[in-house]
Scaffold this motif. Structure first.
Motif, mmCIF file in Angstrom:
data_model
loop_
_atom_site.group_PDB
_atom_site.id
_atom_site.type_symbol
_atom_site.label_atom_id
_atom_site.label_comp_id
_atom_site.label_asym_id
_atom_site.label_seq_id
_atom_site.Cartn_x
_atom_site.Cartn_y
_atom_site.Cartn_z
ATOM 1 N N ASP A 260 0.410 -1.163 0.102
ATOM 2 C CA ASP A 260 0.419 -0.208 -0.195
ATOM 3 C C ASP A 260 0.565 1.418 0.270
ATOM 4 O O ASP A 260 1.860 1.171 1.143
ATOM 5 C CB ASP A 260 -0.549 0.265 1.179
ATOM 6 N N ARG A 261 0.885 1.988 -1.368
ATOM 7 C CA ARG A 261 1.879 3.179 -1.772
ATOM 8 C C ARG A 261 1.172 4.284 -0.706
ATOM 9 O O ARG A 261 1.813 5.401 -0.585
ATOM 10 C CB ARG A 261 2.255 3.812 -2.766
ATOM 11 N N SER A 262 -0.392 4.218 -0.455
ATOM 12 C CA SER A 262 -0.621 5.593 -0.223
ATOM 13 C C SER A 262 -0.176 6.334 1.256
ATOM 14 O O SER A 262 -0.261 7.431 1.340
ATOM 15 C CB SER A 262 -2.488 5.153 0.294
ATOM 16 N N THR A 263 0.950 5.001 1.902
ATOM 17 C CA THR A 263 1.076 5.899 3.502
ATOM 18 C C THR A 263 2.675 6.028 3.509
ATOM 19 O O THR A 263 3.316 6.387 4.242
ATOM 20 C CB THR A 263 1.010 4.850 5.104
ATOM 21 N N LEU A 264 3.455 5.462 1.694
ATOM 22 C CA LEU A 264 4.995 6.079 1.842
ATOM 23 C C LEU A 264 5.040 7.915 1.783
ATOM 24 O O LEU A 264 4.735 8.073 1.473
ATOM 25 C CB LEU A 264 4.971 5.178 0.495
ATOM 26 N N SER A 265 6.303 7.962 2.367
ATOM 27 C CA SER A 265 6.948 9.260 2.540
ATOM 28 C C SER A 265 8.130 8.854 2.572
ATOM 29 O O SER A 265 9.290 7.786 2.605
ATOM 30 C CB SER A 265 6.496 9.457 3.899
ATOM 31 N N VAL A 266 8.516 10.014 1.950
ATOM 32 C CA VAL A 266 10.080 9.619 0.940
ATOM 33 C C VAL A 266 10.781 10.793 1.261
ATOM 34 O O VAL A 266 10.242 12.313 -0.009
ATOM 35 C CB VAL A 266 10.194 9.278 -0.900
ATOM 36 N N ASN A 267 12.080 11.329 1.876
ATOM 37 C CA ASN A 267 12.887 12.253 1.635
ATOM 38 C C ASN A 267 14.280 11.827 0.622
ATOM 39 O O ASN A 267 14.699 10.936 0.459
ATOM 40 C CB ASN A 267 13.437 12.144 2.736
ATOM 41 N N TRP A 268 13.683 12.515 -0.410
ATOM 42 C CA TRP A 268 14.714 11.871 -2.091
ATOM 43 C C TRP A 268 16.116 12.951 -1.460
ATOM 44 O O TRP A 268 17.096 12.520 -2.052
ATOM 45 C CB TRP A 268 13.885 12.418 -3.024
ATOM 46 N N ILE A 269 16.145 13.691 -0.610
ATOM 47 C CA ILE A 269 17.345 14.447 -0.356
ATOM 48 C C ILE A 269 18.359 13.406 -0.040
ATOM 49 O O ILE A 269 19.512 13.517 0.337
ATOM 50 C CB ILE A 269 17.351 16.071 0.503
ATOM 51 N N GLN A 270 17.513 12.449 1.641
ATOM 52 C CA GLN A 270 17.922 12.136 2.332
ATOM 53 C C GLN A 270 18.854 10.287 2.246
ATOM 54 O O GLN A 270 18.862 9.708 2.491
ATOM 55 C CB GLN A 270 18.020 11.616 3.626
ATOM 56 N N ASN A 271 17.619 10.143 0.502
ATOM 57 C CA ASN A 271 17.153 8.437 0.039
ATOM 58 C C ASN A 271 16.544 7.977 1.485
ATOM 59 O O ASN A 271 16.883 6.706 1.245
ATOM 60 C CB ASN A 271 18.766 8.625 0.108
ATOM 61 N N ALA A 272 15.786 8.344 2.075
ATOM 62 C CA ALA A 272 15.448 8.113 3.256
ATOM 63 C C ALA A 272 13.207 7.732 3.174
ATOM 64 O O ALA A 272 12.730 8.470 2.248
ATOM 65 C CB ALA A 272 15.057 8.463 4.032
ATOM 66 N N VAL A 273 12.843 6.739 3.364
ATOM 67 C CA VAL A 273 11.741 6.109 2.955
ATOM 68 C C VAL A 273 11.146 5.459 4.729
ATOM 69 O O VAL A 273 11.741 5.227 5.123
ATOM 70 C CB VAL A 273 11.989 5.194 2.181
ATOM 71 N N GLU A 274 9.541 5.677 4.725
ATOM 72 C CA GLU A 274 8.722 5.272 5.726
ATOM 73 C C GLU A 274 7.902 5.029 5.626
ATOM 74 O O GLU A 274 7.357 5.802 4.530
ATOM 75 C CB GLU A 274 9.534 6.575 6.967
ATOM 76 N N THR A 275 6.981 3.856 5.884
ATOM 77 C CA THR A 275 5.544 4.112 5.812
ATOM 78 C C THR A 275 4.945 3.612 6.318
ATOM 79 O O THR A 275 6.194 3.153 7.846
ATOM 80 C CB THR A 275 5.795 2.739 4.233
ATOM 81 N N SER A 276 3.749 3.793 7.023
ATOM 82 C CA SER A 276 3.198 2.545 7.987
ATOM 83 C C SER A 276 2.338 1.476 7.730
ATOM 84 O O SER A 276 1.756 1.504 6.432
ATOM 85 C CB SER A 276 2.326 3.252 9.000
ATOM 86 N N LEU A 277 1.631 0.711 8.559
ATOM 87 C CA LEU A 277 0.525 -0.345 8.230
ATOM 88 C C LEU A 277 -0.905 -0.392 8.893
ATOM 89 O O LEU A 277 -0.992 0.028 10.277
ATOM 90 C CB LEU A 277 1.321 -1.608 8.716
ATOM 91 N N GLU A 278 -1.787 0.230 7.797
ATOM 92 C CA GLU A 278 -3.436 -0.134 8.774
ATOM 93 C C GLU A 278 -3.200 -2.385 8.608
ATOM 94 O O GLU A 278 -3.817 -2.140 7.435
ATOM 95 C CB GLU A 278 -3.947 0.837 7.682
ATOM 96 N N VAL A 279 -3.927 -2.444 9.329
ATOM 97 C CA VAL A 279 -4.171 -4.490 9.622
ATOM 98 C C VAL A 279 -5.093 -4.095 9.454
ATOM 99 O O VAL A 279 -5.697 -3.281 10.665
ATOM 100 C CB VAL A 279 -3.412 -4.712 10.916
ATOM 101 N N VAL A 280 -6.367 -5.028 9.118
ATOM 102 C CA VAL A 280 -7.412 -5.346 9.193
ATOM 103 C C VAL A 280 -8.114 -6.319 10.370
ATOM 104 O O VAL A 280 -7.604 -7.082 9.296
ATOM 105 C CB VAL A 280 -8.356 -5.121 8.122
ATOM 106 N N ASP A 281 -8.850 -6.821 10.836
ATOM 107 C CA ASP A 281 -9.361 -7.665 11.386
ATOM 108 C C ASP A 281 -10.737 -8.064 10.335
ATOM 109 O O ASP A 281 -11.728 -7.208 11.085
ATOM 110 C CB ASP A 281 -9.526 -7.211 13.132
#
Length: 354
Positions: A260-281
């Motif tokens: 799921d790329r909707s939660t993706l955050s990219v810092n192109w200057i530092q080449n850093a990537v962060e994301t989170s997960l939405e778990v569904v029961d």
């Protein structure tokens, strides 16, 4: 986890999902074995890499964040080195690897350590069972005979009135007093409104029944398929529970999205990537609360009876889509890889108006 009886007719949840979109598509894909066009191959391959890496991390026995993250990342690095997906540049390949690594980190941080500890606890109570996949099999054997109907069996075909439906989870863990089946999926988009609901009563029940009502134009095969899958997984987990004398446990089914790329955050200057997960029961939207209150069992007769009806139709090899053709043509045909050989679609394309 459980071996199905080969003498009983069998279907898969994936096959039933296909049939919900279009029974003719099911015939082409699951009866005739024809390969359709698959536009999601790249995403599925990346999810498979993550699925394998995370399951191997869980199997390692590590239950702390750093240890689990290290094992999963190392396994991902090994798999990625053999991954031959074509990229337009080295920079893109590096970026996609960072995305996968960020997904591993998000999983471990959000649920990974808790699930790893749950696997360890459950393994102590079920030492002979493999709890970590990927692709652990669960099944539900259902009765196709309608109430009051004469049994369809004969002396030479004793299994004709039952069908086994197979599903898979990637691992089984424990959470408090619950046994939890977990499946990694690309995204939660196919869940539709189920993604935002925690109760069967209301629009979940209404849309489910309207999907099968001939007088409506409601067409929601993906959410309906998710409810069918939930029913099969929970029934399989109940069988697991009974085999191990864990009657005090309830059963739950959880999906974890890995693409799921909707939660993706990219810092192109530092080449850093962060994301989170939405778990569904998905358990809550399947629960019939009255039955649950009386028996402490997850059971919804509306879903179960319709699942049996769909299964009976497929077992009888009835694949005519005419009953829902207007909705199928509008919703399923545009992205179907089998239109080039579908008699209904071709007849619609070449017919003369007037």
């Amino acid at each position: 986890m459980a071996e199905a009886d080969s003498s009983v007719a069998s279907l898969s949840v994936d096959g039933i999902r296909t049939a919900l979109h279009c029974p003719r598509r099911y015939e082409f894909a699951h009866v005739d074995g024809l390969e359709g066009r698959d536009d999601e191959g790249t995403v599925e391959e990346r999810v498979d890499l993550l699925r394998t890496a995370l399951c191997d991390g869980l199997r390692s026995g590590e239950t702390n964040r750093e240890g689990l993250e290290t094992v999963a990342r190392d396994r991902l690095a090994s798999l990625w080195s053999d991954h031959d997906e074509r990229f337009h540049s080295v920079a893109q390949r590096r970026h996609e690897r960072r995305v996968l690594e960020a997904t591993v980190d998000a999983y471990v941080h959000h649920v990974g350590t808790d699930h790893a500890a749950g696997i360890e606890r459950l393994a102590a109570a079920t030492p002979r069972d493999e709890l970590t996949g990927p692709g652990l099999s669960l099944s539900s054997t259902i009765d196709l005979t309608e109430p009051g109907e004469t049994a369809r069996t004969t002396e030479t075909d004793p299994a004709a009135e039952t069908v086994t439906i197979d599903a898979t989870v990637d691992y089984v863990t424990s959470d408090g007093s619950s046994i939890v089946g977990v499946r990694f999926v690309p995204t939660l988009a196919p869940l539709g409104h189920l993604r935002y609901r925690s109760d069967w009563d209301g629009d979940v029940a209404t849309r489910f029944t309207d999907h099968f009502a001939g007088e409506t134009d409601v067409f929601e095969p993906d959410p309906v398929g998710a409810l069918f899958e939930t029913a099969v997984v929970l029934d399989g987990l109940r069988g697991f529970r009974e085999r191990h004398d864990l009657a005090d446990r309830t059963c739950r089914y959880v999906q974890v999205p890995l693409a799921d790329r909707s939660t993706l955050s990219v810092n192109w200057i530092q080449n850093a990537v962060e994301t989170s997960l939405e778990v569904v029961d998905l358990t809550d939207v399947y629960v019939d609360h009255h039955t649950f209150g009386m028996t402490h069992d997850h059971r919804n007769e509306t879903v179960d009876s319709r699942l049996a009806s769909v299964a009976a139709t497929l077992v009888s090899e009835s694949f005519d889509p005419a009953g829902r053709w207007a909705e199928i043509e509008a919703n399923a045909c545009p992205n179907c890889g089998y239109t080039v050989c579908c008699q209904e679609y071709l007849a619609r394309e070449v017919r003369f108006d007037g």
